[in-house]
Every structure is written in C-alpha cells, then in structure tokens.
Enzyme design. Structure first.
Site, short mmCIF file in Angstrom:
data_model
loop_
_atom_site.label_atom_id
_atom_site.label_comp_id
_atom_site.label_asym_id
_atom_site.label_seq_id
_atom_site.Cartn_x
_atom_site.Cartn_y
_atom_site.Cartn_z
N ILE A 117 0.87 -1.18 0.00
CA ILE A 117 0.00 0.00 0.00
C ILE A 117 0.91 1.23 0.00
CG2 ILE A 117 -1.85 1.24 1.20
CD1 ILE A 117 -2.51 -1.46 2.62
N GLU A 118 0.91 1.95 -1.11
CA GLU A 118 1.81 3.10 -1.25
C GLU A 118 1.09 4.39 -0.86
OE1 GLU A 118 3.36 2.75 -5.24
OE2 GLU A 118 4.60 1.04 -4.66
N CYS A 177 12.00 -7.41 1.50
CA CYS A 177 12.99 -6.36 1.78
C CYS A 177 13.58 -6.54 3.18
CB CYS A 177 12.35 -4.98 1.62
SG CYS A 177 11.39 -4.46 3.05
N CYS A 182 4.99 -2.53 2.83
CA CYS A 182 5.10 -3.74 2.01
C CYS A 182 3.99 -4.74 2.34
CB CYS A 182 6.43 -4.44 2.27
SG CYS A 182 7.88 -3.53 1.74
N GLU A 216 4.21 -7.92 2.94
CA GLU A 216 4.52 -8.86 4.02
C GLU A 216 4.16 -8.27 5.37
OE1 GLU A 216 6.41 -7.85 1.50
OE2 GLU A 216 8.09 -9.20 1.13
N1 THU Z 1 7.47 -4.22 -1.81
C1 THU Z 1 6.79 -5.13 -1.06
O1 THU Z 1 5.58 -5.02 -0.88
N2 THU Z 1 7.49 -6.14 -0.49
C2 THU Z 1 8.83 -6.32 -0.64
O2 THU Z 1 9.42 -7.17 0.03
C3 THU Z 1 9.58 -5.51 -1.60
C4 THU Z 1 8.91 -4.26 -2.04
C5 THU Z 1 6.74 -3.10 -2.42
C6 THU Z 1 7.04 -1.76 -1.82
C7 THU Z 1 6.66 -0.83 -2.94
O3 THU Z 1 5.26 -0.56 -2.85
C8 THU Z 1 6.93 -1.63 -4.21
O4 THU Z 1 7.05 -2.99 -3.79
C9 THU Z 1 8.16 -1.22 -4.96
O5 THU Z 1 9.26 -1.18 -4.11
#
Ligand code: THU
Length: 136
Positions: free
Chosen positions: A43-44, A90, A53, A55
């Site tokens: 969710i950005e 990440c 993220c 997870e």
């Molecule tokens: N993102 C995740 O949801 N999980 C990860 O482990 C890596 C990155 C998302 C964050 C962001 O919304 C998009 O991927 C690009 O980085």
C-alpha cells in the site's frame, strides 16, 4: 494448507495492491500455526514514507487479530502484476519476520509459472538482532 494453496492466496492478495507510484504489485499470504491465513498487499502513499510492504501488512493484520505463531509466508510481486522474477522480502520485512518467527520460518518466494524457492528465515537474515538478545 499446502504450499501451492498459500501461493494462490498470495496471488489473490496481489490483485488488491495499491501501488500507483511504482506500479509494482506485491501480495503475501502468511500461514499461522493454527492454520489461519492472513493476506497482505503493498500500500503506497503520495508521501512515499508511509508506504508499506505486503509482508508487513499480512503480519500486522495477524498480530492485531491475536495470532503470534507462524509457519510460513508466500510472497509474489511484479511490475503491473506480471511475474517475471522473484520478489525477495525487503530488509525491513525480514526484521519484522524475525520479531515474530524462529529461524525455521519458511518463506516461499514465488517466481514465474507459480514456481517458488523455499528459504528459511535464518538464511535471509543471518546473524540477526533478535528479541532473545534483549531478554538476556
Ligand atoms: N514491496 C513489497 O511489498 N514487499 C517487498 O518485500 C519488496 C517491495 C513493495 C514496496 C513498494 O510498494 C513496491 O514494492 C516497490 O518497491
């Protein structure tokens, strides 16, 4: 719940991704030891910092519902939801996993064609700073 079923849950969760800035959609499905599945998507936010993220969404949903024992998580992601390579969790998400999971927690990192690599948390975050250190 088989590994493949957990992967399908992560794929479903990815469809809810709110990612207008990166267009990188991620889904996660977390299996508790009691057999419940908690899903999450990334969710950005326009201010970037408040983004989260997939997870961590799955973990925080589970923790806030009173679950704190977990066996595995499936993670899938790709640009515009097209899976062309693995999306390994990440570093921040790995640390959150370490808060609630032991070394043998399994992470299913989904690749093309619903295939996945299965790795242990101890291999994704070796020599970790973990809750046991503060309790000594
Ligand atoms: N993102 C995740 O949801 N999980 C990860 O482990 C890596 C990155 C998302 C964050 C962001 O919304 C998009 O991927 C690009 O980085």
């Amino acid at each position: 719940m088989t590994d493949k079923e957990l992967v399908l849950k992560a794929i479903e969760a990815m469809k809810n991704s709110y990612s207008p800035y990166s267009d990188f959609k991620v889904g996660a499905a977390l299996l508790s030891e009691s057999g419940k599945v908690f899903t999450g998507c990334n969710i950005e936010n326009v201010a970037f910092g408040p983004s989260i993220c997939a997870e961590r969404v799955a973990f925080f949903k589970a923790i806030s519902d009173g679950e704190n024992c977990f066996s595995k998580i499936a993670v899938i992601g790709g640009k515009a939801g097209v899976i062309s390579s693995a999306t390994p969790p990440c570093g921040v998400c790995r640390q959150v996993m370490r808060e609630f999971c032991s070394d043998d927690f399994e992470i299913l990192i989904v690749k093309e064609n619903n295939e996945y690599d299965k790795v242990f948390l101890k291999d994704l975050l070796p020599y970790s700073f973990k809750p046991e250190i503060l309790s000594k």
